[in-house]
Design an enzyme around this catalytic site. Structure first.
Site, short mmCIF file in Angstrom:
data_model
loop_
_atom_site.label_atom_id
_atom_site.label_comp_id
_atom_site.label_asym_id
_atom_site.label_seq_id
_atom_site.Cartn_x
_atom_site.Cartn_y
_atom_site.Cartn_z
N PRO A 88 67.23 86.51 21.23
CA PRO A 88 67.47 85.88 22.71
C PRO A 88 67.42 84.38 22.89
O PRO A 88 66.63 83.62 22.48
CB PRO A 88 65.93 86.35 23.34
CG PRO A 88 65.05 86.90 22.20
CD PRO A 88 65.98 86.87 20.85
N ASP B 29 66.05 79.99 19.59
CA ASP B 29 65.77 81.34 19.40
C ASP B 29 64.36 81.52 20.15
O ASP B 29 63.27 81.03 19.33
CB ASP B 29 65.87 81.95 17.84
CG ASP B 29 65.65 83.23 17.77
OD1 ASP B 29 65.59 83.58 16.47
OD2 ASP B 29 65.07 83.89 18.66
N HIS B 30 64.41 82.33 21.23
CA HIS B 30 63.17 82.48 21.99
C HIS B 30 62.15 83.32 21.23
O HIS B 30 60.92 83.54 21.93
CB HIS B 30 63.56 83.05 23.47
CG HIS B 30 62.36 82.27 24.39
ND1 HIS B 30 61.44 81.63 24.16
CD2 HIS B 30 62.48 82.37 26.04
CE1 HIS B 30 60.59 81.09 25.28
NE2 HIS B 30 61.70 81.61 26.46
N ARG B 31 62.53 83.96 20.44
CA ARG B 31 61.46 85.23 19.65
C ARG B 31 60.47 83.89 18.87
O ARG B 31 59.26 84.46 18.83
CB ARG B 31 62.18 85.78 18.41
CG ARG B 31 63.11 86.91 19.07
CD ARG B 31 63.89 87.59 17.96
NE ARG B 31 64.67 86.63 17.14
CZ ARG B 31 64.97 86.99 15.87
NH1 ARG B 31 65.15 87.96 15.58
NH2 ARG B 31 65.92 85.88 15.40
#
Ligand code: FAD
Lengths: 467, 475
Positions: free
Chosen positions: A263, A439-441
């Site tokens: 994400p 990478d929002h993870r």
């Protein structure tokens, strides 16, 4: 004896290749190393050389066909031998993954330890050149073979031989070329390799090149490229179908994998690079004297490394299988480069350990190679963070896609002069847009903003890089 | 699973505790795998109980007698040797017992679970262990990997079912408690020849009938000729081109009828007959089909280089997996299979498997003969060293035979060797190493060999191939 030639595994991750064109026909005589086909793999177009002296007995794949690695694409009849159907050793591992069984007629002399090592390193022992007595294969030979295999020396060679004919004006290829410093500078500016500039002049027995010759060569090259582009782009009819394959498809799949896996969040910011602009122009003169053209990029790379050291989450890979985040304590920075074939990302290794000049020259060299498609596979691997300099073409902000499985990418906008308020007064400053995708993870928005702040601080005050 | 069965699980189940099976089990256990070895008879299999070991024990014991007799020519004389066969058999059984006990201990010490009983596949992940005898339940073992090592058994000639009395297999012959006066041996292969040698030395009148036209038909003529000559001097009689067709009882003895191709028959009267016409794989003890396994046209389980059968997770090693049916081949294969299961990059990629015949004198070979080398596309050169020219052989009064080395002319790589002579079975190890390592003739000739030993003959034969021999005329 016939020689069945399998489409070789030209490197990591290549599972299939498209036969772009055949350069030979059935019945043609071939000599060893003569190119017989052009194959476009995921990564590049390569010439496939004949492994033997002989003739073409059979062609098993059509031009335009996608062929899995390991499939027989062409059969040669070796010189001086009657046709028989003996299987021949090939570089490609057995499709079953099991070591190919030895028959005595292709017996290779190697001690058990070397044979075992070959299996361990997934090397076909038949392909290893022995340096022992009478050509016996030693463990060292197996290792050496495995290494050249990995570094893709064969594919690289093939790549280097690709499409030299697209350079129309005869280009020379010398080891040494004499030229005045000004000529060298001009060549560097024009992106021309001095050793490639044709000349009939010599000095002290060596080839000598004048500025006029450099200019002429540069122009002819540009013209040729333009002609190429025109030729490719000439549309016929209202629609056109162009193959989505090879490098283009690799890029597509890579983008798709990244965007669908990670994400993305893109953080936009602006940095005042007025000081940096000044510093660079003074330093660039010094660099020029050393034959290096110093751009902003090395400064940005250095600033990024400082940011990554503070926020290691951005220099990381998420290992989903292991449920672990791999933080990397090395800083290999990829530079996205637009090439005729599409996007390529050469990687500059160990950015934290190198000076600005070294970074500059390494980077320039890599970019050059990427554009010429002579770049080796491993020169595009091992990156931990990527920069995309879209501003070189234009634009202030973008939403870059992360070079998966890295965790972040920084996009650089065009440096523009803009009115800015400094100490209560409106003044003209040089400003650059920053677009940082994460990478929002694994990375929070706050961390991204903090990282951007660190990078900004170093770019605003480049002296800090000296500390 | 059958109601009442006890179910256990294991990483590796090994079926058969012969050389191939026990080696596989121990090696797998060394890889920290959970291993269950199932044996229906005695640990050590054919080789330790009824094959290599007992035959070599009796060959040694009788050789002592033979040597004692021969010693007269160099001035050492004894009375006629006397044989106490029960004592000899007891001693042999002791040797066997030490070794089989050792195998069992080693298995346990390495953490192999031993199960007694006959293993039968229930499906491709399960075996049932059937205990002989009434009232015994079964056990079910679920496995990740199975190694089939069920070995081989002697081939029975139709009409000549082994009865342990008149019609003997090698196993029966090795357990006899009295020395027969007359023995008819059917088959002049290595087992027939070794046992003929034992009995001839014990004083039995041995007659050998062989369907083909020579002794040890698998070997080159100049090799079998040496052994045949010595066998004849031991009093063994040969009749070639005859096949045993039927037999009748005659008093305490037996009369065997043989037939030539043309239908000519001959009758041989003897106390007993030993039938040694070859061995066949044992594949009917474990319900192969339940695992989806099948045999090839020769009855063997087929495997690839990593000893895998067609069925995922099931391996086969040793005699059941094909020629050469030799203990050391099985042991090596057992190790490889275990290594492969443990994920190592192992494969049975050996260039050659040595073979030995413990006749008088011994034969040992490895790799290619000159002929085979030519057939395989090499241009071989060959060097020979007659034992006549070996100082050591002469001091032992053992000068029959020779060492021959076959190499590729261009490269000098050693491709094979054939030895007939004293201690050939020991000497062949050096040639095997050379073949496996890709050593050249020069490697052999440049290695200093102890003087005076038989092994110098290997060096000399290699030198002879290069035209550099000192102790023979170079050809
Ligand atoms: C007289 C004689 C002399 C020989 N001399 C030599 C020699 O000098 N050198 C040499 O290399 N070889 C020699 N051999 C050959 C050698 O004995 C075999 O090659 C060797 O024993 C094969 O080993 P293996 O483990 O494959 O099978 P085996 O030794 O036959 O062992 C198989 C085992 O599996 C067991 N078994 C079978 N089915 C099942 C089942 N369903 N469940 C549980 N257990 C089962 C059997 O009881 C047996 O113990 C000789 C053989 C004979 C007969």
């Amino acid at each position: 004896m016939t020689y069945e030639f399998e489409l070789p595994d030209v490197g990591e991750g290549v599972a299939e290749g498209e036969i772009v064109s055949w350069l030979v026909e059935v019945g043609d005589a071939v000599t060893e190393d003569q190119p017989v086909a052009e194959v476009e793999t995921d990564k590049a177009v390569v010439d496939v050389p004949s492994p033997v002296d002989g003739s073409v007995a059979e062609i098993r794949a059509d031009a335009g066909e996608m062929v899995p690695v390991g499939d027989v694409i062409i059969v040669f009849a070796e010189d001086g031998e009657e046709t028989a159907t003996d299987e021949e050793p090939s570089d490609a591992p057995d499709s079953t993954g099991e070591p190919a069984s030895d028959t005595d007629d292709e017996r290779v002399f190697a001690p058990p330890s070397a044979r075992r090592l070959a299996r361990e390193l997934d090397v076909s022992i038949e392909a290893v050149e022995g340096t022992g007595p009478s050509g016996r294969i030693t463990t060292a030979d197996v290792r050496a073979h495995a290494e050249t295999d990995e570094s893709g020396s064969e594919p690289t060679q093939a790549i280097e031989s690709v499409e030299t004919d697209s350079v129309p004006a005869t280009s020379a290829s010398r080891e040494i070329t004499l030229a005045a410093p000004a000529t060298r500078k001009l060549a560097a500016e024009e992106g021309v390799e001095l050793n490639a500039v044709p000349t009939d002049k010599t000095q002290e027995g060596e080839a000598f090149v004048t500025p006029a010759q450099v200019q002429q060569y540069a122009q002819s090259q540009q013209a040729a490229q333009a002609a190429d582009v025109a030729a490719i782009g000439a549309p016929s009819g209202r629609e056109e179908r162009i193959p989505y394959r090879g490098v283009r498809r690799t890029i597509g799949q890579q983008m798709e994998a990244s965007k669908f896996t990670a994400p993305h969040v893109t953080h936009h910011d602006e940095v005042d690079v007025t000081q940096l602009v000044e510093r660079r122009s003074t330093l660039a003169e010094v660099a020029d004297e050393q034959g290096v053209s110093l751009t902003y990029m090395p400064f940005v790379m250095k600033a990024i490394v400082e940011g990554l050291k503070e926020f290691p989450a951005l220099n990381a890979t998420l290992d989903e299988d292991a449920e672990e985040i791999i933080l990397k304590h090395y800083y290999n920075i990829g530079i996205a480069v637009a090439t005729d074939a599409g996007l390529m990302v050469p990687v500059v290794d160990g950015v934290d350990r190198k000076g600005l000049l070294q970074l500059s020259s390494e980077m320039n060299e890599l970019i050059e190679k990427a554009r010429e498609r002579s770049i080796a596979r491993e020169e595009m691997q091992g990156g931990t963070f990527t920069i995309t300099n879209f501003g070189a073409i234009g634009g202030e902000h973008a939403t870059p896609i992360i070079n998966h499985p890295e965790s972040a990418i920084l996009g650089l906008g065009e440096i523009k002069e803009k009115p800015r308020v400094v100490d209560g007064e409106v003044v003209v400053r040089s400003v650059m847009g920053l677009s940082l995708s994460i990478d929002h993870r694994t990375i929070d928005g706050a961390t991204a903003a903090q990282f951007a702040n660190t990078v900004k601080r170093y770019l605003e005050t480049p002296e800090l890089l000296l500390l | 699973m059958v109601v009442g069965d006890i179910a256990t699980g294991t990483d590796v189940v090994v079926i058969g505790g012969g050389p191939a099976g026990y080696t596989a089990a121990i090696r797998a256990a060394q890889h920290d795998l959970d291993v269950t070895l199932i044996e229906k008879g005695t640990y050590g299999g054919t080789c330790l109980n009824h094959g290599c070991i007992p035959s070599k024990a009796l060959l040694h014991a009788t050789d002592i007698a033979q040597q004692a007799t021969d010693a007269e020519q160099f001035g050492v004389s004894f009375d006629e040797p006397e044989f106490d066969l029960p004592t000899m058999i007891d001693w042999k059984n002791d040797v066997v017992g030490q070794l089989t006990g050792g195998v069992e201990k080693l298995c346990k010490a390495n953490g192999v679970n031993l199960m007694e009983g006959r293993a039968e596949f229930a499906d491709e992940n399960t075996v049932r262990v059937i205990h002989e005898g009434a009232g015994q339940g079964g056990e079910t073992v679920e496995f990740e990997h199975a190694i089939v090592a069920t070995g081989s058994r002697p081939i029975e000639v139709p009409g000549f079912e082994f009865d342990g009395e008149l019609v003997l297999s090698s196993r029966g012959a090795l357990a006899l408690e009295t020395i027969p006066d007359e023995l008819l041996v059917v088959g002049a292969g290595y087992i027939g020849m070794e046992l003929s040698t034992v009995f001839a030395r014990l004083g039995t009148d041995v007659t050998v009938v062989e369907m083909l036209d020579d002794v040890l038909p698998a070997y080159e003529d100049d090799i079998s000729r040496v052994v045949k000559g010595r066998a004849e001097s031991l009093g063994i009689e040969f009749n070639f081109g005859e096949a045993a067709s039927e037999w009748t009882e005659d008093g305490d003895g037996i009369v065997v009828t043989t037939e030539t191709e043309d239908g000519e028959t001959t009758e041989y009267a003897a106390d007993k007959t030993l039938v040694a016409v070859g061995r066949e794989p044992v594949t009917d003890t474990m319900n192969l089909e339940a695992a989806g396994l099948s045999t090839d046209e020769n009855g063997f389980l087929q495997t690839d280089e990593q000893l895998r059968t067609d069925i995922d997770g099931i391996f086969a090693v040793g005699d059941v997996a094909g020629e050469p049916m030799l203990a050391h081949e099985g042991m090596h294969a057992g190790e490889i299979a275990a290594d492969v299961i443990a994920g190592e990059p192992a494969a049975f990629d050996n260039r050659a498997v040595p073979a030995a015949v413990f006749t008088e004198p011994e034969i040992a070979t490895v790799g290619l003969t000159e002929r085979e080398a030519t057939d395989d596309g090499f241009e071989p050169i060959v060097g020979k060293m007659p034992m006549q020219a070996s100082g050591r052989a002469l001091t032992m009064e053992e000068s029959d035979g020779f060492v021959r080395i076959v190499a590729d002319e261009e490269s000098g790589f050693v491709l094979g060797g054939q030895i007939v002579g004293p201690e050939a079975s020991e000497m062949i190890a050096e040639v095997a190493l050379a073949v496996e390592m890709g050593a050249t003739l020069e490697d052999l000739t440049s290695t200093i060999h102890t003087h005076p030993t038989l092994s110098e003959a290997v060096m000399e034969a290699a030198a002879n191939a290069l035209g550099e021999a000192i102790h023979t005329l170079n050809r």
